[in-house]
Design an enzyme around this catalytic site. Structure first.
Site, PDB file in Angstrom:
ATOM      1  N   ASP A  53       3.091 -21.389 -21.049  1.00  0.00           N
ATOM      2  CA  ASP A  53       4.406 -21.656 -20.475  1.00  0.00           C
ATOM      3  C   ASP A  53       5.267 -22.468 -21.446  1.00  0.00           C
ATOM      4  OD1 ASP A  53       3.149 -24.111 -20.206  1.00  0.00           O
ATOM      5  OD2 ASP A  53       3.412 -24.254 -18.030  1.00  0.00           O
ATOM      6  N   SER A  54       4.710 -22.772 -22.613  1.00  0.00           N
ATOM      7  CA  SER A  54       5.509 -23.332 -23.710  1.00  0.00           C
ATOM      8  C   SER A  54       6.631 -22.377 -24.103  1.00  0.00           C
ATOM      9  CB  SER A  54       4.621 -23.623 -24.928  1.00  0.00           C
ATOM     10  OG  SER A  54       3.824 -22.505 -25.261  1.00  0.00           O
ATOM     11  N   LYS A 121      -4.986 -20.420 -16.916  1.00  0.00           N
ATOM     12  CA  LYS A 121      -5.056 -21.842 -17.245  1.00  0.00           C
ATOM     13  C   LYS A 121      -4.177 -22.625 -16.284  1.00  0.00           C
ATOM     14  CE  LYS A 121      -2.992 -23.661 -20.957  1.00  0.00           C
ATOM     15  NZ  LYS A 121      -2.173 -24.760 -20.340  1.00  0.00           N
ATOM     16  N   GLU A 190      -5.306 -32.108 -24.586  1.00  0.00           N
ATOM     17  CA  GLU A 190      -4.073 -32.283 -25.348  1.00  0.00           C
ATOM     18  C   GLU A 190      -3.677 -33.739 -25.485  1.00  0.00           C
ATOM     19  OE1 GLU A 190       0.562 -30.688 -25.522  1.00  0.00           O
ATOM     20  OE2 GLU A 190      -0.804 -29.897 -23.998  1.00  0.00           O
TER      21      GLU A 190
END
Length: 274
Positions: A53-54, A121, A190
């Site tokens: 979704d980046s 994810k 992350e």
């Protein structure tokens, strides 16, 4: 004149990824959002493609991933699936597509998998463990995502390193264990201290941890394709390396990324770690 076609590699499966992890071979992952780049990174030998979704920031021009819809993710997953031949494909469940409950998460996951994703994810720990269990029981492979979770950027107060103090590190480790017990096969870690990521992997040896700004101690690495190809304008995060610096084509840059992750030369803790 005769020509020899390039060999076609076998499709990467979840079983194959687990074999790699068990043998200590690093897993490579990059984002892609369309057929052209999916074909390129697949041809360069990347093990897995994240339809992240980046894309809200890299493709749509938003300042965060929050505006991305499930319809957006389905569209881009279809595009990537058309271009890909062998890599394992993950599709991001966007903000608002799984928070209502387990049934909503399943419906959203079905949409992504019918579009071509092999795995979904989702971000966050704690309450998400129940959702992960519900999905995996129904045949949906799940990748969890801990540390900096971009969908929660407003709640986190910005893009900050997570788990720097003892309480934060303890919470991350607890959430990781809960997600592993719930059936998550993979886990993106992350923007966290390298030692915390190492601890998470050590606590959960059967889970494939994929680091982004989390040091060398994970089972693999992921970067945003636009970042590592130096296509993103503005200041890049510390954990990004420009793989185009040595010249050549985009595919050659991706091949250098694959080689660097496999050899362990990327990330370099002194340059890319916290």
């Amino acid at each position: 004149m005769s020509s020899t076609a390039a060999p076609t590699r076998k499709p990467v499966t979840l079983h194959r990824l687990r074999e790699m992890h068990a043998q200590g071979e690093k897993i490579t992952m990059l984002t892609a959002y369309d057929a052209t780049f999916a074909r390129l990174v697949d041809a360069a030998g990347v093990d897995s493609i994240l339809v992240g979704d980046s894309l809200g920031m890299t493709v749509q021009g938003h300042t965060s991933t929050v505006p991305v819809s499930l319809d957006d993710m389905v569209y881009h997953t279809r595009c990537v699936a058309r271009g890909n031949r062998a890599a394992w494909v993950l599709g991001d469940l966007p903000f608002g597509s799984y928070q209502e409950g387990r049934e909503q998460a399943l419906r959203s996951s079905v949409a992504l998998m019918q579009a071509g994703a092999h795995m979904v994810k989702l971000e966050g720990g704690g309450w998400t463990a129940e959702t992960v269990h519900f999905l995996t029981e129904r045949g949906v492979p799940v990748c969890a995502h801990l540390g900096l979770t971009p969908q929660s950027v407003h709640a986190l107060g910005g893009y900050r390193i997570q788990g720097r103090d003892e309480a934060g590190a303890t919470t991350l480790r607890r959430h990781a264990r809960e997600l592993a017990d719930a059936g998550a096969a993979m886990m993106v870690l992350e923007l966290m201290p390298s030692q915390v990521a190492r601890d998470v992997q050590a606590d959960n040896p059967g889970v494939m941890t994929i680091g982004i700004g989390a040091g060398q101690g994970t089972a693999g690495q992921v970067l945003v394709l636009h970042d590592m190809l130096n296509l993103t304008r503005g200041k890049l995060p510390r954990f990004v390396r420009d793989f185009t610096a040595e010249g050549g084509s985009a595919e050659e840059a991706v091949r250098r990324y694959v080689a660097a992750v496999k050899s362990g030369s990327f990330p370099d803790e002194s340059l890319h770690g916290y």
